[in-house]
Design an enzyme around this catalytic site. Structure first.
Site, PDB file in Angstrom:
ATOM      1  N   LYS A   1       0.799  -1.217   0.092  1.00 10.69           N
ATOM      2  CA  LYS A   1       0.009   0.034   0.106  1.00 10.69           C
ATOM      3  C   LYS A   1       0.837   1.249  -0.144  1.00 10.69           C
ATOM      4  O   LYS A   1       0.556   2.314  -0.692  1.00 10.69           O
ATOM      5  CB  LYS A   1      -1.151   0.026   1.209  1.00 10.69           C
TER       6      LYS A   1
ATOM      7  N   LYS B   1      -1.357 -10.953  -9.487  1.00 12.65           N
ATOM      8  CA  LYS B   1      -2.724 -11.688  -9.066  1.00 12.65           C
ATOM      9  C   LYS B   1      -3.986 -10.901  -9.691  1.00 12.65           C
ATOM     10  O   LYS B   1      -3.759  -9.746 -10.084  1.00 12.65           O
ATOM     11  CB  LYS B   1      -3.190 -11.874  -7.567  1.00 12.65           C
TER      12      LYS B   1
ATOM     13  N   LYS C   1      -8.955  -6.101  -8.180  1.00 12.73           N
ATOM     14  CA  LYS C   1     -10.221  -5.178  -8.460  1.00 12.73           C
ATOM     15  C   LYS C   1      -9.742  -4.040  -9.461  1.00 12.73           C
ATOM     16  O   LYS C   1     -10.517  -3.835  -9.994  1.00 12.73           O
ATOM     17  CB  LYS C   1     -10.809  -4.823  -7.079  1.00 12.73           C
TER      18      LYS C   1
END
Ligand code: TYM
Length: 329
Positions: A111, A194, A197
């Site tokens: 993040k 991966k 979203k």
């Protein structure tokens, strides 16, 4: 009988990674266990959604989850922020969580890279809130994808630490759970990493067949195997990984052999893959809009769910307060 907790952040719509990483396992567990499923709408605040979007996002994810087959008559389905007890446990657990261990969490480091302008304390303590979500129901199994493995490890550590500090055997140490041997990581269609979203590499459960065909036909591959028996490149391996979860074993075998003998035509493989994905997602997609338009049903689901979740959570909080030493006057 196990107690199972599963959750999803209310950001964006569900993709194949969510389905095969977490939802499918939850569906298999819901009939025989004590299952809690919730929408993590506090966790969603770490990325600062706009107030006008927050409710719609929660509703969309809830409808999609129900469309996958989660049965609110059997499982307890609720919204995280409807259960304030979870924030209390989060606060209490934060007292025993060390800044150093939180800073070392892989998801926190990622993040920092992804949103350097918004490194808030909620991101740092994300795993503590997740641990509270799980242990507040004294769960022992948590169906999640591979990306949540470290968070589950931390959940176990926080549960163990609480038990040690207060010299009790109160919280069980929950395991990340998958019916197969390994936790699942569904890759994206862009050849690396991966499926996510916001990565622009996903197939969503709400995508139409046309959208799915278009996305899969554009998926990254390579120029083809140069020698017989050659290992597939990363992007091609990724397509095989997705094929493994959506297609039947004969189809996977067929294309694996074609690759090994250098006869593979990626166009044919992708066509097959797209149709097999559509077979999985079509029945889900067709239910999403019906559920979304039935506000009374959704409202009933979340109010019943909140009541059941609060009953379990408040019992835990009462006992935890007692263990910590709070007494009534
Ligand atoms: P979230 O919203 O990122 O993802 C929800 C679930 O989907 C799984 N998943 C994947 N599995 C395999 N391959 C992928 N490409 C993939 N992408 C996502 C995730 O592993 C997850 O199981 N922190 C959680 C939400 C949460 C939670 C909890 C989960 C909050 N509290 C308590 C379980 C229990 C999360 O970020 O999920």
């Amino acid at each position: 009988m196990d107690t199972v907790v599963s959750g999803i952040r209310s950001t964006g719509t569900l993709h194949l990674g969510n389905y095969f990483g977490a939802i499918k396992n939850f569906l298999k567990m819901q009939t025989e266990n004590n299952c809690y499923f919730f929408i993590a709408d506090y966790h969603a605040l770490t990325t600062h959604p706009k107030p006008e979007d927050l409710h719609g996002n929660i509703k969309q994810v809830l409808a999609e989850y129900l469309a996958c087959g989660i049965d609110p008559e059997i499982a307890t389905v609720f919204i995280q922020s409807d259960v304030p007890e979870v924030s209390e446990l989060y606060l209490l657990l934060n007292m025993n969580a060390y800044v150093g261990e939180l800073e070392r969490t892989a998801s926190f480091k990622e993040k920092i890279r992804k949103q350097p302008d918004n490194i808030n304390a909620g991101l740092l303590t994300y795993p503590v809130l997740m641990a509270a979500d799980i242990i507040i129901h004294k769960a022992n199994k948590v169906p999640v994808g591979k990306d949540q493995e470290q968070h589950l490890e931390m959940t176990r550590r926080f549960a163990r630490r609480f038990n040690m500090i207060y010299d009790v055997n109160y919280f069980p140490e929950p395991d990340a759970y998958n019916f197969g041997k390994q936790l699942v990581k569904i890759p994206g269609l862009d050849g690396t990493g991966k499926m996510g979203k916001s990565e622009g590499n996903g197939v969503f459960l709400a995508d139409t067949p046309q959208e799915i065909r278009k996305k899969v036909m554009r998926a990254v591959t390579d120029t083809g195997p140069a020698a017989q028996g050659q290992e597939p490149s990363e992007p091609v391996k990724n397509l095989f990984t997705i094929m493994n979860v959506v297609s039947d074993p004969d189809t996977v075998k067929f294309f694996t052999e074609k690759h090994a003998s250098c006869e593979i035509r990626y166009g044919d493989m992708k066509k097959q893959l797209a149709e097999d994905i559509i077979r999985v997602t079509d029945p889900i997609r067709s239910k999403i809009n019906d559920i979304l338009s039935d506000n009374r049903y959704l409202s009933r689901v979340v109010s019943t769910g909140a009541e059941k979740a609060r009953a379990s959570a408040s019992k835990t909080i009462r006992e935890v307060r007692e263990i910590i030493g709070y007494r009534s006057f």
